[in-house]
Write an enzyme that holds these catalytic residues in place. Structure first.
Site, PDB file in Angstrom:
ATOM      1  N   LYS A 100       0.853  -1.197   0.000  1.00 40.65           N
ATOM      2  CA  LYS A 100       0.000   0.000   0.000  1.00 40.65           C
ATOM      3  C   LYS A 100       0.885   1.242   0.000  1.00 40.65           C
ATOM      4  O   LYS A 100       1.920   1.272   0.679  1.00 40.65           O
ATOM      5  CB  LYS A 100      -0.918  -0.007   1.235  1.00 40.65           C
ATOM      6  CG  LYS A 100      -1.976   1.090   1.205  1.00 40.65           C
ATOM      7  CD  LYS A 100      -2.951   0.987   2.375  1.00 40.65           C
ATOM      8  CE  LYS A 100      -4.004   2.091   2.301  1.00 40.65           C
ATOM      9  NZ  LYS A 100      -4.989   1.998   3.386  1.00 40.65           N
ATOM     10  N   SER A 152      -9.790   2.000   2.203  1.00 45.43           N
ATOM     11  CA  SER A 152      -8.848   2.729   1.382  1.00 45.43           C
ATOM     12  C   SER A 152      -7.811   1.850   0.687  1.00 45.43           C
ATOM     13  O   SER A 152      -7.174   2.311  -0.261  1.00 45.43           O
ATOM     14  CB  SER A 152      -8.144   3.781   2.245  1.00 45.43           C
ATOM     15  OG  SER A 152      -7.354   3.166   3.249  1.00 45.43           O
ATOM     16  N   SER A 210     -10.156  -0.384   6.319  1.00 45.02           N
ATOM     17  CA  SER A 210      -9.529  -0.264   5.009  1.00 45.02           C
ATOM     18  C   SER A 210      -8.856  -1.527   4.484  1.00 45.02           C
ATOM     19  O   SER A 210      -8.350  -1.535   3.367  1.00 45.02           O
ATOM     20  CB  SER A 210      -8.505   0.867   5.029  1.00 45.02           C
ATOM     21  OG  SER A 210      -9.164   2.106   5.039  1.00 45.02           O
TER      22      SER A 210
END
Lengths: 479, 470
Positions: free
Chosen positions: A78, A155, A179
């Site tokens: 990420k 996210s 997320s």
């Protein structure tokens, strides 16, 4: 589907040329990315260098190489997790071109175990969103692998999407309020959000320090367990890292669940939950029952009722301080030097933060102002304690709690646009509370409806990731 | 609000650097290379993803200070983020303490015995240093050096109980003494700074804050200036505004930084990157055991063991270096004599040279050599005082110097008598005056003899010989 273990064995036996394999994967990433925008950065150079190094060591029959848990496995990261010398921007223009001088703890671990870093996955700017549509200025929105008109969730949207699309790969995601599990649900993959403190946050670009957690995401539950075993453990550089005995996560896979108890969260079903979602989650629960688990309904009023409010109070307060450091002065985006430092900082922040980042900075700053702190921030901290107590009480009776991961099917971008900020925040209703309480939770894909995946959320007591993997693998086996 | 009655009301917020080897939240050294931005890492530069880890040694140092200042100690150490934007802040927030300071409700005694209340003692990190290449007001840009960023600081906040610039200076001096005794502050290189709140009766105590005054000598200067400024304004019926001013040491003036109607809002929240540290009884006990003797302990010891007068003992103990020097000298020299020489002569010479003892190179060895000669009457007090003046400037071997310069006291009675005879012969008028009953005239003869011996005789002895002769 083939698990990562088989791949590792082939690489160790040199049945697969690791450099060639990595090259192909990178090309595949580029191909996928052209349409789906899962990767902000493809770290081709780093990946190929790592692959070449592994190849050399394999040829030299280096003794240690055979013990490496992730040898040759492609790992996506990420964007919010720092990888040395690779642009790490947390999806924000204000950090564009920023290349960290150090590896995050989890990246060190992955590299030590022979994992190959293929790139940085797209996300809502600093993690501020549930659909990955709040990407920073100039960043692209990732698209759902099953329907390009729909969201990946967020996210960690890029991480979830690429986990679905790219084989022989595991992803490092990050969750503050859901997320990991929510995008995992929307993309039909497994996502494990560990107990707060179980995985070091060192090198994670902060959203909300008391809530952020790094965790693995992948298409197979074994792969998730494998990556978890690599990244978990004590880190002296993170003061909130738990100094506890590490668990053998993989040992829980396929362990029988007969007689174990699951609490079905009453408030998480019924009104507000799409019928297709509910139906498939109940199917998942049925599979657990078939494997011998006992279920019972439980009411958890506080987490569902106050989860969102508590979460947004704490998360925005902390975020607004974490984002203060971005002012165009030391790294990342910069502006023309003019005026006083105050004018310059204002310009750098105005021009480079996206709308949602600005909204959360304003919300968080407001909540910590004198005169409001007691009513908002400090109150939220107290409610958090009450929520933990309520969960703890439930875990005296149950091994895990279950709910849908998201109350809706992955929505269309055009529908997301119509949401007010508050409606947007409500997508987290199932997931914020275990996050606020620091509890480990796992998304388990349980079915498809209209060719869209549906996920079931399992929540366990602190440090009981093993049980989640145990339940998760029981469902996988049942399929 | 407190009801004030005194002419001047002063409260201080003092920041002192704790002399740990490494910074408060990372392992960068606090001392070493002076090259800008070399003693830094991702933590003290506030790079994204870096996390603070607390330096336990700094906590121990701060706890020692809390104990020495008689503070109530919090059972938990909690750090907060103090948010404000400024170029010297690596993260645009400072890790500090807010609701629950490490220590509170303490006190410190001034030299004359007045007890000044300490509101709180808390820990925080130092920001970076800003360098204004063309002076603070004129510079078009500033340079930032992060070497200092993250150094451990303690902030000591006093009650508004100081009534004059002199008291403020004395408070700082006493505090430095405590820091020095505790060995938690580098007396040579450590930075100690104060913000002072000062108000006067004439203005109905409108509070003016003066920022960034370095060292205890400066505080008096700055406050004297500011009090006079306020009195002058009040005299001309100008309203004194609540404001923040800065001290310009070079020009000896304070100047306005900003008017403030309200308190600044720093939006404090707990820093959840750090965990709450329990200050356990066991830990405190260990720290107490390690506490060195403080000034009060020394006073008691000097009075009981060395039989000094309390007043002398207090002056010696007021400075750690002086007290320690005394203890060493007193092992070889009569303590009362040693005390007299250290507290009077040595302090006098140091003051004259505007030096602190730790700044002078003179050590106990020099003092022992010198006072041995005094004790055995090998040199006169006069000569010894002169040697001391030279020693403070630059030390040397006292015994050799006395030999080389032939400074031994003239104790040979025949030699002395010879000088006296000469002086009497050379000054018949003085002898006549004396005989006429003018007692003072004798001093003139004694003076003449002292001149001949270059001060190496004791006036008392000379006096006796002359009386015998005439």
């Amino acid at each position: 589907m083939e698990s990562i273990h088989n791949l590792i064995n082939k690489i160790k036996a040199q049945e697969i040329d690791i450099v060639e394999h990595t090259y192909k994967l990178i090309e595949e990433c580029k191909e996928i990315n052209r349409e789906y925008n899962y990767l902000n950065i493809i770290s081709e150079e780093l990946a190929l260098n790592q692959a070449r190094e592994i190849k050399v060591q394999l040829k030299q029959k280096n003794k240690n190489i055979k013990n490496k848990k992730l040898l040759g496995v492609a790992i996506s990261v990420k964007d919010a997790i720092c990888v040395k010398d690779v642009e790490s921007a947390a999806g924000s223009k204000i950090l564009q071109s920023y290349k960290p001088l150090f590896d995050a703890f989890v990246i060190q671990k992955v590299k030590e175990e022979g994992g190959i870093i293929i790139g940085k996955t797209s996300q809502d700017e600093f993690g501020f969103g549930g659909f990955s549509v709040n990407v920073g200025i100039g960043f692209k929105v990732p698209k759902n692998p099953f329907d390009m008109e729909r969201s990946c969730g967020g996210s960690s949207g890029g991480a979830a999407g690429i986990s679905q699309k790219l084989s022989n790969h595991v992803a490092l995601g990050e969750s503050t309020g859901g997320s990991i599990v929510e995008p995992a649900s929307f993309c039909g993959v497994y996502g494990l959000c560990p107990t707060y403190g179980r995985v070091s946050r060192y090198g994670l670009i902060d959203f909300s320090n008391s809530l952020d957690k790094i965790g693995p995401m992948g298409k197979n539950i074994e792969d998730v367990a494998l990556l978890m075993s690599v990244i978990s453990g004590y880190d002296k550089n993170d003061s909130t890292s738990l100094n506890v005995k590490d668990d053998n996560y993989e040992s829980y896979l396929k362990k029988p669940i007969k007689g174990m108890k699951i609490g079905i969260i009453k408030e998480a079903f019924g009104s507000g939950v799409e019928r297709e979602v509910e139906k498939n989650v109940y199917n998942g629960i049925e599979e657990l029952k078939e494997e011998g688990a006992k279920t019972e309904e439980i009411s958890l009023e506080l987490p569902i009722k106050y989860g969102i409010a508590t979460y947004y109070m704490i998360a925005t307060s902390e975020a607004s301080t974490n984002l203060a450091k971005y002012c165009g002065m030391r790294y990342g985006a910069s502006e023309k030097l003019e005026g006083s430092f105050n004018e310059y900082f204002t310009k750098a922040r105005s021009n480079n933060f996206g709308d949602e980042a600005k909204r959360r900075i304003i919300l968080g700053t407001f909540a910590r102002m004198a005169g409001y702190r007691d009513a908002f921030y400090l109150k939220a901290m107290k409610v958090r304690t009450l929520m933990i107590n309520e969960y703890k009480k439930a875990f005296k009776k149950f091994d895990a709690l279950v709910s849908p991961t998201a109350s809706i099917l992955p929505p269309k971008f055009e529908d997301i646009e119509k949401l007010s900020p508050l409606q947007h925040y409500m997508i987290d209703v199932m997931t914020v509370s275990p996050n606020v309480a620091g509890l480990p939770h796992l998304n388990v894909p349980v079915g498809f409806e209209k060719n869209l995946p549906i996920g079931m959320l399992l929540i366990a007591d602190h440090l009981q990731e093993g049980k989640l993997l145990q339940f998760g693998s029981a469902v996988e086996k049942g399929k | 609000m407190k009801h004030f009655t005194t002419d001047i009301v002063i409260g201080l917020e003092i920041h002192a650097e704790l002399d740990t080897k490494t910074k408060l939240f990372c392992s960068c050294p606090t001392h070493g290379s002076e090259e800008p931005n070399t003693r830094t890492c991702e933590v003290c530069l506030g790079m994204p993803g870096s996390k603070p880890v607390l330096n336990k040694k700094a906590v121990e140092f701060a706890l020692k200070l809390c104990l020495a200042l008689n503070c109530e100690i919090s059972p938990e150490l909690i750090f907060s983020r103090k948010s404000y934007f400024y170029p010297d802040m690596a993260k645009n927030y400072q890790i500090s303490q807010y609701e629950i300071p490490l220590g509170k409700n303490g006190s410190l005694k001034l030299r004359e015995g007045k007890k000044v209340g300490i509101t709180r003692v808390h820990m925080e990190e130092d920001p970076a240093s800003l360098i204004h290449p063309a002076g603070m007001k004129e510079s078009a840009y500033v340079l930032v050096d992060y070497n200092r960023s993250g150094n451990p600081l303690v902030e000591i906040v006093t009650e508004p109980e100081l009534e004059s610039p002199e008291e403020a200076r004395d408070f700082m001096k006493q505090l430095i003494t405590v820091l020095n005794y505790l060995e938690i502050f580098d007396i040579n290189e450590g930075i100690i700074k104060a913000d002072a709140n000062v108000s006067i009766k004439e203005s109905n105590y409108a509070r003016v804050e003066i920022k960034n005054i370095t060292g205890f000598k400066e505080i008096e200067r700055a406050l004297v200036y500011e009090v006079n400024r306020q009195k002058e304004e009040a005299k001309h019926h100008k309203k004194i505004e609540q404001e923040t001013r800065a001290w310009d040491s070079e020009n000896g003036v304070t100047f306005s930084l900003r008017k403030k109607e309200t308190e600044e809002d720093y939006g404090y929240i707990i820093d959840t990157d750090l965990t709450i540290v329990d200050i356990e009884e066991k830990w405190l006990k260990e720290i107490k055991k390690e506490m060195p003797e403080l000034a009060q302990d020394k006073v008691r010891k000097f009075v009981e063991k060395h039989k000094l007068k309390k007043e002398d003992a207090e002056i010696l103990a007021a400075e750690k270096e002086l007290a320690e020097m005394f203890e060493k000298v007193a092992e070889e020299i009569n303590p009362v004599l040693a005390a007299k020489w250290l507290r009077r002569e040595l302090v006098r010479v140091l003051n004259y040279n505007k030096k602190e003892l730790h700044e002078a190179e003179i050590d106990e060895k020099h003092m022992i050599d010198l006072l041995k000669l005094v004790e055995n009457k090998k040199i006169t007090d006069n000569v010894a005082a002169k040697i001391l003046e030279k020693l403070v400037e630059k030390p040397f071997d006292v015994k050799e110097y006395v030999k080389k310069e032939k400074l031994e006291a003239v104790s040979d009675i025949e030699e002395l008598e010879k000088y006296c005879r000469e002086a009497i012969g050379e000054n018949p008028k003085a002898i006549e005056d004396y005989r006429k009953g003018e007692a003072k005239a004798l001093n003139f003869i004694v003076g003449a003899v002292m001149k001949k011996t270059k001060g190496k005789a004791t006036p008392k002895e000379v006096n006796e010989i002359i009386l015998r002769m005439i």
